[in-house]
Design a protein around this motif. Structure first.
Motif, PDB file in Angstrom:
ATOM      1  N   ILE A   1       0.837  -1.204   0.000  1.00  0.00           N
ATOM      2  CA  ILE A   1       0.000   0.000   0.000  1.00  0.00           C
ATOM      3  C   ILE A   1       0.868   1.249   0.000  1.00  0.00           C
ATOM      4  O   ILE A   1       0.646   2.191  -0.776  1.00  0.00           O
ATOM      5  N   GLN A   2       1.878   1.276   0.869  1.00  0.00           N
ATOM      6  CA  GLN A   2       2.755   2.433   0.953  1.00  0.00           C
ATOM      7  C   GLN A   2       3.522   2.653  -0.349  1.00  0.00           C
ATOM      8  O   GLN A   2       3.622   3.789  -0.843  1.00  0.00           O
ATOM      9  N   SER A   3       4.044   1.583  -0.923  1.00  0.00           N
ATOM     10  CA  SER A   3       4.791   1.699  -2.182  1.00  0.00           C
ATOM     11  C   SER A   3       3.906   2.219  -3.301  1.00  0.00           C
ATOM     12  O   SER A   3       4.335   3.043  -4.119  1.00  0.00           O
ATOM     13  N   TYR A   4       2.667   1.743  -3.334  1.00  0.00           N
ATOM     14  CA  TYR A   4       1.743   2.181  -4.375  1.00  0.00           C
ATOM     15  C   TYR A   4       1.455   3.677  -4.251  1.00  0.00           C
ATOM     16  O   TYR A   4       1.483   4.417  -5.241  1.00  0.00           O
ATOM     17  N   CYS A   5       1.182   4.120  -3.025  1.00  0.00           N
ATOM     18  CA  CYS A   5       0.879   5.545  -2.813  1.00  0.00           C
ATOM     19  C   CYS A   5       2.048   6.430  -3.225  1.00  0.00           C
ATOM     20  O   CYS A   5       1.855   7.503  -3.824  1.00  0.00           O
ATOM     21  N   LYS A   6       3.253   6.003  -2.941  1.00  0.00           N
ATOM     22  CA  LYS A   6       4.428   6.778  -3.338  1.00  0.00           C
ATOM     23  C   LYS A   6       4.567   6.830  -4.849  1.00  0.00           C
ATOM     24  O   LYS A   6       4.876   7.873  -5.427  1.00  0.00           O
ATOM     25  N   SER A   7       4.326   5.696  -5.492  1.00  0.00           N
ATOM     26  CA  SER A   7       4.579   5.594  -6.931  1.00  0.00           C
ATOM     27  C   SER A   7       3.656   6.487  -7.750  1.00  0.00           C
ATOM     28  O   SER A   7       4.076   7.054  -8.768  1.00  0.00           O
ATOM     29  N   ILE A   8       2.402   6.641  -7.341  1.00  0.00           N
ATOM     30  CA  ILE A   8       1.459   7.410  -8.156  1.00  0.00           C
ATOM     31  C   ILE A   8       1.622   8.919  -7.970  1.00  0.00           C
ATOM     32  O   ILE A   8       1.088   9.703  -8.754  1.00  0.00           O
ATOM     33  N   ALA A   9       2.382   9.326  -6.957  1.00  0.00           N
ATOM     34  CA  ALA A   9       2.532  10.756  -6.658  1.00  0.00           C
ATOM     35  C   ALA A   9       3.887  11.318  -7.047  1.00  0.00           C
ATOM     36  O   ALA A   9       4.058  12.541  -7.093  1.00  0.00           O
ATOM     37  N   VAL A  10       4.847  10.466  -7.343  1.00  0.00           N
ATOM     38  CA  VAL A  10       6.239  10.902  -7.438  1.00  0.00           C
ATOM     39  C   VAL A  10       6.453  11.976  -8.500  1.00  0.00           C
ATOM     40  O   VAL A  10       7.164  12.969  -8.259  1.00  0.00           O
ATOM     41  N   ASP A  11       5.852  11.855  -9.671  1.00  0.00           N
ATOM     42  CA  ASP A  11       6.081  12.830 -10.741  1.00  0.00           C
ATOM     43  C   ASP A  11       5.503  14.198 -10.388  1.00  0.00           C
ATOM     44  O   ASP A  11       6.152  15.230 -10.590  1.00  0.00           O
ATOM     45  N   VAL A  12       4.283  14.211  -9.868  1.00  0.00           N
ATOM     46  CA  VAL A  12       3.633  15.475  -9.540  1.00  0.00           C
ATOM     47  C   VAL A  12       4.317  16.167  -8.361  1.00  0.00           C
ATOM     48  O   VAL A  12       4.415  17.398  -8.330  1.00  0.00           O
ATOM     49  N   VAL A  13       4.812  15.397  -7.417  1.00  0.00           N
ATOM     50  CA  VAL A  13       5.552  15.993  -6.299  1.00  0.00           C
ATOM     51  C   VAL A  13       6.748  16.780  -6.822  1.00  0.00           C
ATOM     52  O   VAL A  13       7.005  17.912  -6.384  1.00  0.00           O
ATOM     53  N   GLN A  14       7.477  16.214  -7.775  1.00  0.00           N
ATOM     54  CA  GLN A  14       8.621  16.919  -8.344  1.00  0.00           C
ATOM     55  C   GLN A  14       8.182  18.180  -9.077  1.00  0.00           C
ATOM     56  O   GLN A  14       8.810  19.235  -8.964  1.00  0.00           O
ATOM     57  N   GLN A  15       7.080  18.098  -9.819  1.00  0.00           N
ATOM     58  CA  GLN A  15       6.573  19.267 -10.543  1.00  0.00           C
ATOM     59  C   GLN A  15       6.152  20.379  -9.578  1.00  0.00           C
ATOM     60  O   GLN A  15       6.388  21.563  -9.834  1.00  0.00           O
ATOM     61  N   LEU A  16       5.534  20.002  -8.481  1.00  0.00           N
ATOM     62  CA  LEU A  16       5.116  20.998  -7.494  1.00  0.00           C
ATOM     63  C   LEU A  16       6.319  21.679  -6.857  1.00  0.00           C
ATOM     64  O   LEU A  16       6.305  22.900  -6.613  1.00  0.00           O
ATOM     65  N   ARG A  17       7.355  20.921  -6.601  1.00  0.00           N
ATOM     66  CA  ARG A  17       8.572  21.528  -6.046  1.00  0.00           C
ATOM     67  C   ARG A  17       9.167  22.530  -7.025  1.00  0.00           C
ATOM     68  O   ARG A  17       9.664  23.591  -6.627  1.00  0.00           O
ATOM     69  N   GLU A  18       9.136  22.211  -8.300  1.00  0.00           N
ATOM     70  CA  GLU A  18       9.671  23.116  -9.315  1.00  0.00           C
ATOM     71  C   GLU A  18       8.857  24.403  -9.396  1.00  0.00           C
ATOM     72  O   GLU A  18       9.380  25.438  -9.835  1.00  0.00           O
ATOM     73  N   MET A  19       7.591  24.353  -8.960  1.00  0.00           N
ATOM     74  CA  MET A  19       6.751  25.554  -8.927  1.00  0.00           C
ATOM     75  C   MET A  19       6.975  26.374  -7.663  1.00  0.00           C
ATOM     76  O   MET A  19       6.387  27.447  -7.494  1.00  0.00           O
ATOM     77  N   GLY A  20       7.819  25.877  -6.752  1.00  0.00           N
ATOM     78  CA  GLY A  20       8.115  26.605  -5.527  1.00  0.00           C
ATOM     79  C   GLY A  20       7.404  26.077  -4.292  1.00  0.00           C
ATOM     80  O   GLY A  20       7.554  26.636  -3.195  1.00  0.00           O
ATOM     81  N   CYS A  21       6.612  25.021  -4.436  1.00  0.00           N
ATOM     82  CA  CYS A  21       5.921  24.430  -3.285  1.00  0.00           C
ATOM     83  C   CYS A  21       6.919  23.666  -2.417  1.00  0.00           C
ATOM     84  O   CYS A  21       7.861  23.055  -2.919  1.00  0.00           O
ATOM     85  N   GLN A  22       6.700  23.703  -1.104  1.00  0.00           N
ATOM     86  CA  GLN A  22       7.554  22.971  -0.170  1.00  0.00           C
ATOM     87  C   GLN A  22       6.883  21.656   0.216  1.00  0.00           C
ATOM     88  O   GLN A  22       5.773  21.648   0.754  1.00  0.00           O
ATOM     89  N   ILE A  23       7.560  20.561  -0.068  1.00  0.00           N
ATOM     90  CA  ILE A  23       7.114  19.214   0.307  1.00  0.00           C
ATOM     91  C   ILE A  23       8.320  18.516   0.907  1.00  0.00           C
ATOM     92  O   ILE A  23       9.416  18.533   0.321  1.00  0.00           O
ATOM     93  N   GLU A  24       8.154  17.918   2.054  1.00  0.00           N
ATOM     94  CA  GLU A  24       9.272  17.255   2.719  1.00  0.00           C
ATOM     95  C   GLU A  24       9.848  16.145   1.838  1.00  0.00           C
ATOM     96  O   GLU A  24       9.146  15.533   1.025  1.00  0.00           O
ATOM     97  N   ASN A  25      11.136  15.875   1.999  1.00  0.00           N
ATOM     98  CA  ASN A  25      11.782  14.811   1.243  1.00  0.00           C
ATOM     99  C   ASN A  25      11.145  13.460   1.560  1.00  0.00           C
ATOM    100  O   ASN A  25      10.594  13.257   2.645  1.00  0.00           O
ATOM    101  N   GLU A  26      11.258  12.529   0.622  1.00  0.00           N
ATOM    102  CA  GLU A  26      10.581  11.241   0.750  1.00  0.00           C
ATOM    103  C   GLU A  26      10.989  10.462   1.996  1.00  0.00           C
ATOM    104  O   GLU A  26      10.193   9.710   2.555  1.00  0.00           O
ATOM    105  N   ASP A  27      12.227  10.614   2.444  1.00  0.00           N
ATOM    106  CA  ASP A  27      12.680   9.884   3.628  1.00  0.00           C
ATOM    107  C   ASP A  27      12.253  10.558   4.927  1.00  0.00           C
ATOM    108  O   ASP A  27      12.529  10.044   6.017  1.00  0.00           O
ATOM    109  N   GLN A  28      11.569  11.715   4.831  1.00  0.00           N
ATOM    110  CA  GLN A  28      11.151  12.454   6.016  1.00  0.00           C
ATOM    111  C   GLN A  28       9.636  12.526   6.163  1.00  0.00           C
ATOM    112  O   GLN A  28       9.129  13.197   7.054  1.00  0.00           O
TER     113      GLN A  28
END
Length: 382
Positions: free
Chosen positions: A295-322
């Protein structure tokens, strides 16, 4: 690798539900079990003596397996987190020099009971607030560890923060609490069922979980683990089924002084709940079949691309290991207007939670990558 499981739920296809931390949708199979359970009440003469006990024991066994507990007798059925925490605070005795350590912006059900205990004992509460830094998670964990000292008698904390998914370092916190002789009480409501949790690994003294979020169960039922510190404690209520030999209905008027062993004394009255218990049982069966790691792996996998795009827009999201993958916060930069974004979400039927100037995103196995693309479209719209 787990695939999308939306077919097992009954969410409308035109909505985008990224709000499992608020309340999970219900599995079709859980609904079916609930409907069957409702109809059973029409024929009360068919309810057997065993029905008061066997489903409850099965539910305890499943939860024990989920959290890595060998003895299911250490599991209690509760109606809410506040009930489970109340059992804890009733059995802790403090002096006016003792301290309780909590984290800032903790969910209220894991605060008010500690506030009452502190007032009753004239003890103090030390709240460790989230730091306003870029490396927020590491700094917060360091501040929590620094706050634990010889006066600390209890640390009560979630596994992940309910508002933004901050991952607390329970191993390090347990090590520090053990060194000073403090109890570690965990609210697992926003983690257990979607993120691996082992009582043996973290050596917690109590774990309290509501059932209607990541355990995928109905409202008003939850589960709790109580360690050996609470073996001889006093429950917040006295009900017949928590006493020794309660399965012998003919002898119920022969009042028993002894409770059922371990956590048996802490379950809520009418724990046999013939509607909620079978529904919760079916939900946990499904979670175990999927596997929490999957379940955890699946949730990470479907969000990974958009998380990077949001960071590039200036949004703050904690690193995956945090942080965890099933619940994370998006803190907005100044150039993105939260109210405008909120209006876009409403128009596009995207369901998330808003917390201050941040957005809480909480996917599960019924979501897919296209849900995050839909979310991203709202951020890009001008």
């Amino acid at each position: 690798m787990l695939n999308n499981q939306a077919h097992l739920f009954d969410l409308p296809k035109d909505i985008c539900y990224l709000n499992g931390a608020y309340m999970s949708p219900q599995l079709k199979s859980v609904t079916a079990v609930g409907q069957e359970a409702v109809l059973k009440k029409v024929r009360p003469h068919e309810t057997r003596l065993e029905d008061f006990f066997e489903p409850v024991e099965q539910l305890k066994a499943r939860f024990a397996k989920l959290i890595g507990v060998e003895q299911q007798k250490r599991i209690a059925l509760i109606p809410s987190v506040s009930y489970g925490i109340a059992n804890v605070t009733r059995n802790i005795h403090l002096s006016d020099t003792d301290e309780i350590v909590l984290v800032g912006e903790q969910f209220p059900s894991n605060y008010y009971a500690w506030e009452r205990l502190a007032k009753r004992c004239e003890a103090s509460i030390q709240i460790v607030s989230p730091p306003a830094t870029i490396d927020r998670t590491n700094a917060w964990n360091e501040a929590i560890l620094e706050a634990i000292n010889e006066d600390t008698k209890v640390v009560s904390i979630a596994h992940v923060h309910w508002a933004d998914g901050t991952l607390f370092d329970l191993k390090a916190i347990r090590e520090k609490t053990s060194a000073v002789g403090a109890l570690l009480i965990i609210d697992g409501t926003q983690s257990v069922g979607a993120l691996s949790f082992s009582v043996q690994e973290f050596e917690v003294d109590a774990l309290i979980c509501a059932g209607y979020k990541w355990l995928l169960g109905p409202y008003s039922i939850g589960l709790a683990y109580y360690g050996d510190y609470f073996d001889d404690g006093e429950p917040i209520e006295e009900n017949w089924i928590n006493r020794h030999n309660s399965q012998d209905f003919r002898a119920l008027v022969n009042y028993e002084e002894c409770y059922r062993p371990f956590a048996g004394r802490y379950s809520v009255g009418e724990q046999s709940n013939f509607l909620l218990v079978p529904m919760m049982n079916r939900a946990l069966e499904q979670v175990l079949n999927w596997g929490v790691e999957n379940i955890q792996s699946y949730c990470k996998s479907i969000a990974v691309d958009v998380v990077q795009q949001l960071r590039e827009m200036g949004c703050q999201i904690e690193n995956e290991d945090q942080r965890c993958g099933h619940l994370f916060g998006i803190r907005l930069p100044d150039h993105i207007d939260l109210e405008v974004l909120k209006a876009r979400f409403q128009k596009e039927q995207i369901f998330v939670s808003l917390r201050g100037n941040s957005i809480r995103i909480s996917p599960n196995v019924y979501n897919e990558a296209t849900d995050f693309e839909r979310l991203m479209h709202c951020f890009r719209a001008e």
